[in-house]
Scaffold this motif. Structure first.
Motif, PDB file in Angstrom:
ATOM      1  N   ALA A  89     -17.920  55.211   9.925  1.00  0.00           N
ATOM      2  CA  ALA A  89     -17.464  53.848   9.632  1.00  0.00           C
ATOM      3  C   ALA A  89     -15.954  53.704   9.795  1.00  0.00           C
ATOM      4  CB  ALA A  89     -17.860  53.484   8.206  1.00  0.00           C
ATOM      5  N   PHE A  90     -15.285  54.754  10.276  1.00  0.00           N
ATOM      6  CA  PHE A  90     -13.830  54.656  10.414  1.00  0.00           C
ATOM      7  C   PHE A  90     -13.496  53.551  11.413  1.00  0.00           C
ATOM      8  CE2 PHE A  90      -9.497  55.604  11.319  1.00  0.00           C
ATOM      9  CZ  PHE A  90      -9.012  56.164  10.145  1.00  0.00           C
ATOM     10  N   PRO A  91     -12.679  52.566  10.986  1.00  0.00           N
ATOM     11  CA  PRO A  91     -12.485  51.383  11.837  1.00  0.00           C
ATOM     12  C   PRO A  91     -11.383  51.562  12.878  1.00  0.00           C
ATOM     13  CG  PRO A  91     -11.326  51.089   9.783  1.00  0.00           C
ATOM     14  CD  PRO A  91     -11.933  52.460   9.734  1.00  0.00           C
ATOM     15  N   ALA A  92     -11.581  52.474  13.806  1.00  0.00           N
ATOM     16  CA  ALA A  92     -10.533  52.661  14.816  1.00  0.00           C
ATOM     17  C   ALA A  92     -11.150  52.710  16.198  1.00  0.00           C
ATOM     18  CB  ALA A  92      -9.769  53.949  14.533  1.00  0.00           C
ATOM     19  N   SER A  93     -10.404  52.191  17.161  1.00  0.00           N
ATOM     20  CA  SER A  93     -10.873  52.267  18.543  1.00  0.00           C
ATOM     21  C   SER A  93     -10.485  53.626  19.113  1.00  0.00           C
ATOM     22  CB  SER A  93     -10.235  51.152  19.367  1.00  0.00           C
ATOM     23  OG  SER A  93      -8.855  51.386  19.471  1.00  0.00           O
ATOM     24  N   GLU A  96      -6.785  53.790  19.770  1.00  0.00           N
ATOM     25  CA  GLU A  96      -5.967  54.010  18.564  1.00  0.00           C
ATOM     26  C   GLU A  96      -5.955  55.495  18.174  1.00  0.00           C
ATOM     27  OE1 GLU A  96      -5.963  50.145  15.682  1.00  0.00           O
ATOM     28  OE2 GLU A  96      -7.945  50.939  16.105  1.00  0.00           O
ATOM     29  N   VAL A  97      -7.133  56.123  18.262  1.00  0.00           N
ATOM     30  CA  VAL A  97      -7.224  57.540  17.892  1.00  0.00           C
ATOM     31  C   VAL A  97      -6.429  58.395  18.878  1.00  0.00           C
ATOM     32  CG1 VAL A  97      -8.820  59.500  17.735  1.00  0.00           C
ATOM     33  CG2 VAL A  97      -9.424  57.330  16.667  1.00  0.00           C
ATOM     34  N   GLN A 136     -15.431  51.627  19.522  1.00  0.00           N
ATOM     35  CA  GLN A 136     -15.223  52.149  18.172  1.00  0.00           C
ATOM     36  C   GLN A 136     -15.528  53.648  18.135  1.00  0.00           C
ATOM     37  OE1 GLN A 136     -14.112  50.331  15.116  1.00  0.00           O
ATOM     38  NE2 GLN A 136     -13.311  49.528  17.033  1.00  0.00           N
ATOM     39  N   ILE A 137     -14.680  54.404  17.468  1.00  0.00           N
ATOM     40  CA  ILE A 137     -14.803  55.864  17.457  1.00  0.00           C
ATOM     41  C   ILE A 137     -16.140  56.311  16.850  1.00  0.00           C
ATOM     42  CG2 ILE A 137     -13.568  56.227  15.243  1.00  0.00           C
ATOM     43  CD1 ILE A 137     -12.947  58.342  18.323  1.00  0.00           C
ATOM     44  N   ASN A 139     -18.999  54.981  17.172  1.00  0.00           N
ATOM     45  CA  ASN A 139     -20.176  54.691  18.004  1.00  0.00           C
ATOM     46  C   ASN A 139     -20.426  55.746  19.083  1.00  0.00           C
ATOM     47  OD1 ASN A 139     -20.376  52.350  16.585  1.00  0.00           O
ATOM     48  ND2 ASN A 139     -19.459  51.052  18.171  1.00  0.00           N
TER      49      ASN A 139
ATOM     50  N   LEU B  39     -10.534  54.962   2.827  1.00  0.00           N
ATOM     51  CA  LEU B  39     -10.888  55.829   3.955  1.00  0.00           C
ATOM     52  C   LEU B  39     -10.522  57.283   3.706  1.00  0.00           C
ATOM     53  CD1 LEU B  39      -9.951  53.481   6.906  1.00  0.00           C
ATOM     54  CD2 LEU B  39     -12.233  54.343   6.372  1.00  0.00           C
ATOM     55  N   PHE B 160      -1.770  56.072   9.409  1.00  0.00           N
ATOM     56  CA  PHE B 160      -2.994  55.956  10.214  1.00  0.00           C
ATOM     57  C   PHE B 160      -3.438  57.329  10.716  1.00  0.00           C
ATOM     58  CE2 PHE B 160      -4.893  55.611  14.485  1.00  0.00           C
ATOM     59  CZ  PHE B 160      -6.088  55.001  14.118  1.00  0.00           C
ATOM     60  N   CYS B 218     -15.436  44.888  10.377  1.00  0.00           N
ATOM     61  CA  CYS B 218     -14.359  44.818  11.358  1.00  0.00           C
ATOM     62  C   CYS B 218     -14.387  45.989  12.335  1.00  0.00           C
ATOM     63  CB  CYS B 218     -13.027  44.816  10.661  1.00  0.00           C
ATOM     64  SG  CYS B 218     -12.752  46.389   9.952  1.00  0.00           S
ATOM     65  N   GLY B 220     -11.493  48.142  14.609  1.00  0.00           N
ATOM     66  CA  GLY B 220     -10.057  48.340  14.819  1.00  0.00           C
ATOM     67  C   GLY B 220      -9.337  48.399  13.488  1.00  0.00           C
ATOM     68  N   PHE B 221      -8.326  49.269  13.400  1.00  0.00           N
ATOM     69  CA  PHE B 221      -7.686  49.531  12.110  1.00  0.00           C
ATOM     70  C   PHE B 221      -6.809  48.366  11.646  1.00  0.00           C
ATOM     71  CE2 PHE B 221      -5.190  51.801   8.975  1.00  0.00           C
ATOM     72  CZ  PHE B 221      -6.152  52.619   8.414  1.00  0.00           C
TER      73      PHE B 221
END
Lengths: 248, 273
Positions: A89-93, A96-97, A136-137, A139, B39, B160, B218, B220-221
């Motif tokens: 569920a980490f919300p990063a693309s 971004e990572v 999304q990371i 997925n 997180l 981050f 959502c 994206g961070f």
């Protein structure tokens, strides 16, 4: 000058001596396979190189500087063990990572420019995962995650790439692709590779040197010498020895 | 129609304006820090610090000192104590939080039973009293919120990277210990501000709810941060309005509105999946 040199290195981990009197020198452009039984100190060795663990005694130098005073961390790319994304569920693309791999090249507050994002896109393209840029990371499949984290390790074009069991979670086909990609980097860009693996059937095809560890250093040298050493048959067994040496 | 005129009339009152300003700024800080804390599985640090602060608040009330003068430095001390226990005390972070929290509650209750006459005041810190925010407290909320948001913005890239993979951040040369100290310092300041809004019992909900609600939907961070801030603002404003109209405690109303937002986001996520 050696790119990494250890001299009588001793490291204590959780009150016991994990590494004892380790000495070796890795030259620029080497592809070193690091092998040894479970709990033999392989990960401890690379964490010490990365400055994550303290030395008990001895020394380790990276690019001629003691690790404690080494500051050019952008020259080292690191792919840690067990790199499957734990928090789905980490919300990063993906972008971004991967961009975090550039932070070692920046001074505080480490802001990223448009050029940096282009560099992120370029490394994803190089690893044939350009289409994952905005994904999304959480997925991603295991193989895709592995490539993304390899992109993070490589985005700052490091001189040394340290990989801790990078193929453990991959299926045979993806594993083969992964090894081919790393080998290409080593050949074409001269990147020094240090790769921890239990993958005895494959490492012999690619590594130029082997480092066999079991708390102390059992063997360090060229793969051809490793093939004929007692260390080889002790660790891999006679049948694997034959297979590896034949493939190499 | 009557409700609307009641609402417009209510907005003329200074105490409502101060509640909205103070609550909004504290809500924004809690939401931003909440995304990082949730997180990193440190979300209960807010709960621990809030509970611990019962001890300094009780002591200050007993001595007749303004409670925040004692609570702020003691909460900062407690936050570093938690980090130290987790690092060197050979225990997990949640155990360290539970330990520090229990000590605070025990000392707070002991002081309350020893003293007499300040139990009512202590009660207001347990459940919050945002409609009684003074001019000074409203200004303190604004100034501290600017400090918190400024420091988070300055450390954004490092926070981050550490939130995703702390070990890798260390390899990049990021001083993760320093950034962790900054994060818990900001959290302790924000928690103390939040105690006035919803009280020690509920302040961690301001940290957890907007973050987990945003994380449901959502991608994206930065979007997660913006969405968490939006939910926090909406819940604080609508909670205060609800409290004014329905004559219910504002702190509880804010938390319940947050719960509704969470359930809607959770439903949307399930529906999309």
């Amino acid at each position: 000058m050696s790119i990494i040199a250890a001299e009588n290195l001793c490291v204590r981990y959780r009150q016991s001596l994990a590494l004892e009197n380790i000495s070796f020198a890795i030259e620029p452009g080497d592809y070193v396979g690091i092998v040894g039984p479970n709990g033999s100190g392989k990960t401890t060795l690379i964490k010490t190189m990365l400055g994550l663990l303290e030395l008990e005694s001895g020394s380790i130098e990276i690019m001629g500087k003691p690790v404690a005073g080494f500051r050019q961390w952008q020259e080292i790319g690191y792919l840690p063990q067990a790199t499957t994304i734990a928090n789905k569920a980490f919300p990063a693309s993906v972008a971004e990572v991967v961009s975090t791999g550039l932070l070692g090249t920046k001074s505080f507050p480490r802001s990223l420019s448009g050029r940096d994002w282009q560099q992120v896109a370029a490394i994803l393209e190089l690893l044939d995962i350009g289409q994952l840029y905005g994904e999304q990371i959480g997925n991603l499949s295991g193989g895709q995650s592995q490539r993304v984290l390899l992109a993070r390790a490589m985005v700052a074009t490091p001189a040394i790439l340290i990989l801790d069991e990078p193929t453990a979670a991959l299926d045979p086909e993806t594993r083969e692709q992964f090894y081919t990609m790393i080998s290409r980097l080593n050949r074409e860009q001269g990147t020094t590779i240090l790769l921890i693996t239990h993958d005895s059937g494959t490492i012999g095809q690619y590594a130029s040197k082997m480092l066999y560890l079991d708390h102390s250093l059992i063997f360090y040298g060229n793969f051809a010498d490793f093939c004929h050493s007692q260390a080889m048959s002790r660790y891999f067994g006679d049948s694997s020895q034959h297979l590896m040496c034949h493939q190499h | 129609m009557e409700t609307m005129s009641q609402l417009i009339e209510g907005l003329q009152y200074g105490f409502i304006q101060r509640a909205l300003i103070s609550g909004s700024f504290v809500g924004i800080c809690c939401a931003v820090l909440g995304v990082f804390l949730v997180l990193r599985r440190l979300s209960l640090i807010g709960e621990g610090l809030a509970h611990f602060s019962l001890a300094p608040i009780g002591l200050a009330l007993m001595l007749g000192i303004y409670p925040m003068y004692v609570a702020v430095p003691m909460a900062v001390f407690a936050s570093f104590w938690i980090l130290q226990l987790a690092k060197q005390g050979n225990m997990y972070g949640d155990a360290a939080i539970g330990l520090v929290s229990a000590i605070g509650v025990a000392v707070g209750i002991t002081l309350a039973s020893l003293g007499s006459g300040f139990n009512v005041d202590l009660f207001s810190y347990l459940f919050g009293d945002i409609l009684a925010v003074s001019h000074g407290e409203a200004w303190a909320s604004v100034i501290l919120s600017i400090l918190v948001l400024g420091l988070v913005a300055m450390h954004y890239q490092e926070l981050f990277a550490m939130t995703f993979d702390e070990e890798f951040a260390q390899v990049l040369g990021i001083n993760t210990e320093r950034v962790n100290h900054v994060l818990v310092l900001l959290t302790s300041l924000t928690v103390i501000l939040g105690i006035k809004v919803v009280g020690t019992m509920l302040v961690s909900s301001l940290i957890i709810f907007p973050a987990v609600t945003a994380l449901q939907i959502c991608q994206g961070f930065k979007k997660a941060l913006l969405l968490a801030v939006s939910f926090a603002l909406l819940s604080v404003v609508s909670g205060i309005i609800l409290a004014f109209i329905a004559n219910v405690p504002a702190g509880a109303a804010i938390v319940l509105v947050n719960f509704v937002f969470f359930m809607v986001a959770y439903g949307v996520k399930k529906w999309i999946a």
